[in-house]
Scaffold this motif. Structure first.
Motif, PDB file in Angstrom:
ATOM      1  N   THR A  39       0.832  -1.208   0.000  1.00 13.85           N
ATOM      2  CA  THR A  39       0.000   0.000   0.000  1.00 13.85           C
ATOM      3  C   THR A  39       0.864   1.255   0.000  1.00 13.85           C
ATOM      4  OG1 THR A  39      -1.727  -1.148   1.224  1.00 13.85           O
ATOM      5  CG2 THR A  39      -1.821   1.247   1.227  1.00 13.85           C
ATOM      6  N   LEU A  40       1.908   1.244   0.832  1.00 12.71           N
ATOM      7  CA  LEU A  40       2.751   2.439   0.967  1.00 12.71           C
ATOM      8  C   LEU A  40       3.930   2.449  -0.004  1.00 12.71           C
ATOM      9  CD1 LEU A  40       3.006   2.705   4.873  1.00 12.71           C
ATOM     10  CD2 LEU A  40       1.380   3.838   3.351  1.00 12.71           C
ATOM     11  N   ALA A  41       4.130   1.330  -0.701  1.00 15.92           N
ATOM     12  CA  ALA A  41       5.309   1.187  -1.566  1.00 15.92           C
ATOM     13  C   ALA A  41       6.589   1.428  -0.760  1.00 15.92           C
ATOM     14  CB  ALA A  41       5.223   2.133  -2.766  1.00 15.92           C
ATOM     15  N   VAL A  42       6.669   0.749   0.376  1.00 17.56           N
ATOM     16  CA  VAL A  42       7.828   0.873   1.266  1.00 17.56           C
ATOM     17  C   VAL A  42       8.301  -0.536   1.631  1.00 17.56           C
ATOM     18  CG1 VAL A  42       8.600   1.649   3.541  1.00 17.56           C
ATOM     19  CG2 VAL A  42       7.029   3.067   2.229  1.00 17.56           C
TER      20      VAL A  42
END
Lengths: 191, 236
Positions: free
Chosen positions: A39-42
């Motif tokens: 979701t956060l691209a982390v």
């Protein structure tokens, strides 16, 4: 203050303190970890850490052939010197009211807080909370949420067992990093 | 999230005054269980834009509040370790943030000329045009809807009443507008956004006019509703 007829989720969401976000260590499942990462691209190892635990604990994974085991937990940060470490995903409205920056994507254990299933009955575990829960009754939706959480935990147990078998099967000197484990989870929980 | 945003440290969330619509504010209020006054600030309608409302004889606009400890940063900017920053209200972030850094130029999706991130991060040959076009259309259409709401407020009273009354009015209007939107369904709403301002299909144009007439009627009904001024004032 309690609003009449307020549900557990509404009560938690409206709480401006969110002491639960500093009191508890939030252990996550592979489902939580990969969902938040995507979701956060982390990368998951930036917002989680491997904490030492006992082998019999839920989600305990190995990084070598020793008896050492770890669990994945959300990182907590200390934003001010005098403050307790607090969940990295906590945000504050301009008036200081605390809110979860993950919203509906927060870990399952946070979504169901403070409800727990004990002997198939819902109990509220509120030791780290300043809210008054006495007027908030558990609901059928809470029960369904907790059962879904149990199923997710069951899946995670299987995924971790496969990893631990793999670690046990490799050459004696092999060591793995927490990033290796996270990459395994990203693969195992591929959409 | 686009690849360019995935590698970004949130420059667009610093030193920027984020003007929001009443629809944005309504969504954030509902999702975060906050009162408008907890996350909005009121400022002048400068530069003039849709949704300006009158308070004490002045034209005002809604803006997102800043972080209490750092007035440069958006209140909802979330700090992840390793210097990574992400939006803490991503699902219900203001439409103006969702469309950043794109705009419409001569009817096409294009990069803004004042983009704060590295323009070279955005490969205009590989971006997903339908995604950006839809976001831009939604932003424009919702801004228009908010403009209708504010017009009703401004017509109601020369001085516009008090801020708590305005907040209550905006909440009631978008309660009904969003309910109407849910009634017609996502596909039909997308159709309205697509054909709004593009008179290429008479039937679609008629559907847009019917919907906007509904919105106008719903807002008019709210102007006649007397709400207590303290309905949304102050934290719960």
């Amino acid at each position: 203050m309690i609003a009449p007829g307020e549900s557990r989720v509404e009560r938690w969401l409206r709480c401006p303190e969110k002491t639960c976000c500093s009191y508890y260590t939030v252990f996550v499942t592979g489902d939580d970890l990969t969902r938040i990462a995507r979701t956060l691209a982390v990368a998951p190892w930036t917002f989680t850490a491997a904490l030492p635990c006992r082998p019999e604990e839920f989600g305990a994974f190995a990084l070598d052939k020793s008896e050492k085991r770890f669990r994945a937990a959300l990182v907590r940060l200390r934003f001010e010197e005098h403050e307790k470490p607090i969940c990295t995903f906590l945000v504050r409205a301009p008036d200081g009211a605390a809110r979860c920056g993950l919203g509906e994507g927060r870990p399952a254990t946070c979504r169901s807080f403070p409800a727990q299933l004990v002997d198939n009955r819902i109990q509220f575990e509120t030791s780290g909370c300043t809210c008054d829960w006495s007027q908030v009754p558990p609901s059928a939706a809470d029960a369904e949420l907790l059962r879904a959480e149990e199923r997710t935990r069951g899946s995670y147990t299987s995924v971790v067992a496969t990893w631990n078998e793999y670690v046990a099967s490799v050459a004696a000197a092999a060591e793995f990093t927490y990033q290796d484990f996270c990459r395994y989870l990203l693969d195992a929980y591929s959409p | 999230m686009s690849d360019a945003c995935a590698t970004c440290s949130g420059e667009c969330c610093y030193d920027v005054i984020v003007r929001v619509t009443g629809y944005d504010a309504w969504r954030i209020k509902r999702a975060q269980a906050l009162d408008f006054g907890q996350f909005l600030t009121i400022g002048p309608d400068t530069p003039a834009g849709p949704g300006a409302f009158t308070l004490d004889g002045e034209r005002r606009a809604l803006y997102l509040g800043k972080n209490a400890a750092n007035q440069r940063a958006c209140a909802f900017l979330m700090h992840v370790p390793d210097g990574i920053r992400r939006c803490g209200i991503y699902a219900e972030r203001p439409r103006v943030c969702a469309v950043y850094p794109m705009t419409f130029t001569n009817g096409s999706v294009a990069l803004r000329s004042d983009v704060r991130c590295e323009a070279s991060n955005w490969n205009m040959a590989t971006i997903t045009y339908p995604y950006w076009r839809r976001n831009l259309l939604e932003h424009m259409f919702e801004s228009h809807l908010y403009g209708l709401v504010a017009e009703h407020w401004n017509r109601r009273s020369a001085n516009g009443g008090t801020l708590p009354q305005y907040y209550a009015f905006v909440e009631r209007c978008f309660d009904t507008i969003d309910a109407r939107r849910s009634e017609i369904g996502e596909e039909a709403f997308d159709d309205l956004m697509l054909h709004w301002q593009q008179a290429i299909d008479e039937d679609a144009t008629a559907r847009v006019e019917t919907f906007l007439a509904d919105v106008d009627r719903l807002c008019a009904a709210q102007t006649s509703t007397t709400a207590p001024a303290a309905t949304t004032a102050g934290p719960a």
